[in-house]
Scaffold this motif. Structure first.
Motif, short mmCIF file in Angstrom:
data_model
loop_
_atom_site.label_atom_id
_atom_site.label_comp_id
_atom_site.label_asym_id
_atom_site.label_seq_id
_atom_site.Cartn_x
_atom_site.Cartn_y
_atom_site.Cartn_z
N ASP A 1 17.41 105.95 38.23
CA ASP A 1 16.05 105.47 37.91
C ASP A 1 16.14 104.27 36.97
O ASP A 1 15.85 104.37 35.79
N ASP B 1 10.42 104.61 36.49
CA ASP B 1 9.18 105.11 37.09
C ASP B 1 9.27 106.59 37.49
O ASP B 1 8.38 107.10 38.16
N GLU C 1 11.30 108.00 39.59
CA GLU C 1 11.73 108.23 40.97
C GLU C 1 12.85 107.27 41.35
O GLU C 1 13.00 106.22 40.74
N THR D 1 13.58 104.73 44.00
CA THR D 1 12.76 103.97 44.96
C THR D 1 13.53 102.73 45.42
O THR D 1 14.56 102.38 44.85
N ASN E 1 12.84 99.86 44.73
CA ASN E 1 12.92 98.95 43.59
C ASN E 1 14.21 99.17 42.80
O ASN E 1 14.84 98.21 42.35
N LEU F 1 17.71 107.42 49.32
CA LEU F 1 16.43 106.93 49.83
C LEU F 1 16.14 107.42 51.25
O LEU F 1 14.97 107.60 51.61
#
Length: 146
Positions: A86, A90, A92, A94, A96, A139
């Motif tokens: 992470d 955030d 999660e 992701t 990003n 992911l």
């Protein structure tokens, strides 16, 4: 005349067999860890509070994210939480986070501090294509971070 004995208060301390507590950080926290689950994996001799980036106090069901602050006792000790993978905080894993890892690896936007610690997904002490591959697998739900 009253005679009192002053018993020194034990210093605040926190330990864990699951997480790495080093300096002012607690790392190797797995993604999706709730405050309740986190508390089950630490030993502490004071009450703890965890606050998010905006200063909001987390409840038992809140999910931890990189950059959140753990306070022990009356601010006697303070640690920053680092959740593996992470990088953006955030809570999660992701796309990003994957993008930040890629940009770091090609020297476009270097990760620093706790984001850099979170990026070392395979825990080998460096950021490599292996960390990127692991995040990709997470992911697409083909792997998980333990």
């Amino acid at each position: 005349m009253e005679i009192g004995i002053k018993i020194p208060k034990e210093d605040a301390k926190i330990t864990s067999n699951k997480y790495v507590i080093e300096g002012d950080t607690i790392s190797r926290v797995t993604p999706g860890t709730t405050l309740k689950a986190f508390k089950q994996n630490i030993e502490v001799n004071r009450d703890i509070t965890i606050v998010d980036k905006d200063g909001n106090v987390l409840n038992e069901g809140s999910i931890l994210g990189t950059g959140m602050i753990l306070k022990v006792g009356d601010n006697e000790l303070q640690y920053t939480i680092v959740v593996t993978g992470d990088t953006d905080g955030d809570t999660e894993i992701t796309p990003n986070d994957l993008a930040q890892l890629k940009l770091h690896l090609i020297d476009e936007e270097k990760l620093t501090g706790n984001s850099l610690k979170a990026a070392d997904v395979d825990n080998d002490g460096e950021i490599t294509v292996n960390d990127i591959a692991k995040i990709k697998l997470v992911l697409i739900n083909a792997d998980s971070i333990k």
